[in-house]
Design an enzyme around this catalytic site. Structure first.
Site, PDB file in Angstrom:
ATOM      1  N   GLU A 198       2.008  -7.001   0.147  1.00  0.00           N
ATOM      2  CA  GLU A 198       2.537  -5.784  -0.480  1.00  0.00           C
ATOM      3  C   GLU A 198       3.525  -4.998   0.387  1.00  0.00           C
ATOM      4  O   GLU A 198       3.453  -3.774   0.442  1.00  0.00           O
ATOM      5  CB  GLU A 198       1.371  -4.858  -0.863  1.00  0.00           C
ATOM      6  CG  GLU A 198       0.399  -5.491  -1.839  1.00  0.00           C
ATOM      7  CD  GLU A 198      -0.829  -4.634  -2.100  1.00  0.00           C
ATOM      8  OE1 GLU A 198      -1.220  -4.531  -3.259  1.00  0.00           O
ATOM      9  OE2 GLU A 198      -1.401  -4.083  -1.138  1.00  0.00           O
TER      10      GLU A 198
HETATM   11  C1  TNX Z   1      -4.696  -5.009  -2.775  1.00  0.00           C
HETATM   12  S1  TNX Z   1      -5.463  -7.609  -1.685  1.00  0.00           S
HETATM   13  C2  TNX Z   1      -4.571  -5.016  -1.412  1.00  0.00           C
HETATM   14  C3  TNX Z   1      -5.352  -4.043  -0.627  1.00  0.00           C
HETATM   15  C4  TNX Z   1      -6.173  -3.142  -1.504  1.00  0.00           C
HETATM   16  C5  TNX Z   1      -6.792  -3.957  -2.597  1.00  0.00           C
HETATM   17  C6  TNX Z   1      -7.751  -3.223  -3.458  1.00  0.00           C
HETATM   18  C7  TNX Z   1      -4.366  -7.251  -0.721  1.00  0.00           C
HETATM   19  C8  TNX Z   1      -3.877  -8.314   0.100  1.00  0.00           C
HETATM   20  N1  TNX Z   1      -3.923  -5.990  -0.708  1.00  0.00           N
HETATM   21  O1  TNX Z   1      -4.495  -3.306   0.186  1.00  0.00           O
HETATM   22  O2  TNX Z   1      -7.146  -2.534  -0.733  1.00  0.00           O
HETATM   23  O3  TNX Z   1      -5.758  -4.458  -3.402  1.00  0.00           O
HETATM   24  O4  TNX Z   1      -8.435  -4.095  -4.299  1.00  0.00           O
END
Ligand code: TNX
Length: 528
Positions: A334
């Site tokens: 992300e």
């Molecule tokens: C996505 S999963 C994220 C996390 C959040 C999560 C909550 C991922 C690699 N990144 O930063 O905590 O969703 O479910």
């Protein structure tokens, strides 16, 4: 010998003979409810009784096995009251009691496989490696009555059904993740989490150590990371961090349970805590504010500044020095405010830095946008699998953590008081009803290292909260990674899971009492 003495000796021997001729109590190994389900099992209808006289035998000079024997003896001590003696023998095979044996000819069992032979007078647990002995010990644990889990004295008898079990895992990587950033958890909680993993034969704990809301590991060359970045968490609480010594204590505790710690420093996104600690890591040279909300995807390291790479090198160097496992996880998820070309450049360079410190790089599958080395590992998490496929096309192995099935922070259903639901609800049957090798088209068993079930902690504040989301889903993930696909069936598994209830109760686990599970043992008793 005088008549008198002969008579005395006979008197002494008669009760001993009676004692040793005592008939074993019949018990059916087929009726036991092991999780994960073993590869193969044959029942012989009798039982072994663990008494105060039972000893654990080990081969001379096998120090690691002695430690496992001590772990087993310590484990059964509070509930049985037994002080089990550990005996070193040149040839323990055939001795009474419980023999833990390393057999160099059993290479086929692999690192974690074991053979367990339970007879009325003896138990033989053999493996190729100590790790296999440890996994087999967890089977013995589950074959003992559930009250063995109690921390207070319980009444026996401590019977173990007789028969043989041959067992080994399908996947070498079976793990869980704990996010200690969004809410901080101290080392005692982490140890408890490790014990839960060990009970189900899992072998990896991935620790998410940095994110927007906090920095949780001491880095001596960049002290403000924890002085400033460690000070808070989601909701504005006081946060916290592990000193390097504390982290090593966690690593050691895990190692004693044959669990590898994989530390994650998330970058270049998810870095607000670091950016708040050091102005020079920001593109505009201005330190940002600490963040205690739950948004994602708004922060990035300045990927074109040399100081950023000096920072990454220092962090990875210090972390690698206290991490015996082969992987360092660099996050990579992300990074929505990092330009694509900068992201690729960054990951390529960080991959080299990780390797320069003798480790392999692991990243969320987003990292497959970069040029991955075949030694790197991609963790599939998104609902869309493109990134994981891209990784496999680069001959990179994948860990399966599909959010819609394996995220333990997803709510069980709409009434669930904890958790999120951006990837949908994950009820206990859905969490179990899938296979690693058929979840992504184009990714086969040979491309997969194993499974990991992450627990993100935006809504999770206490150990009770952790337990509520982890149980009863975790045993299912353990089984998906360990047992052959032919042995998976929800309709059969749910009964085995239901039978774990008494164990959960004795372990004081705050588990979620899903209505999908036939909670058999205590159905007539009042539940907590
Ligand atoms: C996505 S999963 C994220 C996390 C959040 C999560 C909550 C991922 C690699 N990144 O930063 O905590 O969703 O479910």
């Amino acid at each position: 010998m005088s008549k008198f003495l002969q008579f005395g000796l006979a008197l002494l021997f008669i009760p001993m003979m009676l004692f040793s001729c005592k008939k074993p109590i019949p018990k059916d190994l087929n009726q036991e409810n092991l999780i994960p389900k073993p590869v193969s099992l044959t029942a012989t209808g009798s039982s072994f009784e663990w008494t105060k006289n039972t000893q654990i035998n080990i081969q001379t000079g096998k120090e690691e096995v002695r430690e496992i024997a001590a772990y087993l003896a310590d484990f059964i001590a509070p509930s049985t009251g037994f002080k089990t003696e550990i005996k070193e023998l040149k040839k323990p095979l055939g001795s009474r009691g419980i023999s833990l044996i390393i057999n160099e000819n059993q290479k086929d069992l692999g690192e974690e496989g074991y053979n367990l032979i339970i007879e009325s007078k003896k138990i033989t647990l053999e493996a190729f490696k100590p790790e296999g002995i440890f996994r087999g010990v967890q089977t013995i644990r589950q074959l003992l009555p559930a009250k063995i889990e109690s921390d207070s004295l319980q009444k026996g008898p401590w019977l173990i059904a007789s028969g043989t079990i041959m067992d080994y895992p399908q996947y070498g990587y079976r793990g869980a993740m704990l996010d200690v950033v969004r809410h901080f958890f101290g080392i005692e909680d982490v140890k408890q989490y490790i014990d839960y993993l060990a009970a189900y034969k899992m072998n990896v704990l991935h620790l998410h150590l940095s994110d927007d809301q906090g920095w949780r590991i001491e880095i001596k060359s960049w002290p403000k990371l924890t002085e400033i970045g460690g000070k808070t968490q989601v909701g504005g609480g006081k946060g916290g961090y592990y000193t390097q010594e504390e982290y090593q204590e966690i690593v050691q505790y895990a190692k004693e349970r044959y669990i590898t710690i994989i530390p994650e420093i998330d970058m270049p996104g998810h870095t607000n805590a670091a950016l708040a600690s050091y102005a020079e890591l920001n593109a505009d040279n201005k330190a940002c504010e600490l963040y205690t909300g739950t948004r994602v995807g708004f922060s990035t390291l300045a990927t074109d500044k040399e100081i950023t790479y000096q920072f990454v090198d220092d962090v990875i160097r210090e972390l690698a020095a206290i991490t015996p496992g082969e992987y360092i996880h660099i996050g990579g998820d992300e990074s929505h405010v990092t330009k694509k070309k900068d992201y690729i450049k960054f990951v390529n360079r960080v991959q080299k830095i990780v390797q320069s410190h003798g480790k392999k790089m692991m990243g969320w599958a987003d990292v497959a946008a970069a040029s991955l080395d075949e030694s790197s590992v991609a963790q599939f998490w998104q609902t869309k699998p493109e990134n994981a496929v891209k990784a496999v096309k680069q001959n990179v192995k994948v860990i399966m953590s599909p959010a819609s099935l394996a995220y333990m922070d997803m709510q069980y259903d709409s009434l669930c008081p904890l958790g999120l639901h951006w990837a949908g609800f994950v009820p206990v049957d859905k969490a179990y009803n899938w296979t690693l090798e058929s979840i992504v088209e184009g990714i086969a068993k040979k491309d997969i290292l194993g499974i990991e079930a992450p627990l993100w902690t935006e809504t999770v504040e206490t150990m009770d909260d952790i337990e509520f989301l982890v149980f009863p889903r975790l045993p299912g993930y353990a089984e998906l990674g360990w047992s052959p696909v032919e042995n998976h069936s929800w309709d059969e598994y749910k009964f085995r899971l239901g039978m774990q209830q008494e164990r959960f109760e004795f372990m004081n686990i705050n588990y979620y009492k899903s209505e999908l599970i036939p909670w058999q043992v205590l159905k007539n008793k009042e539940l907590k």
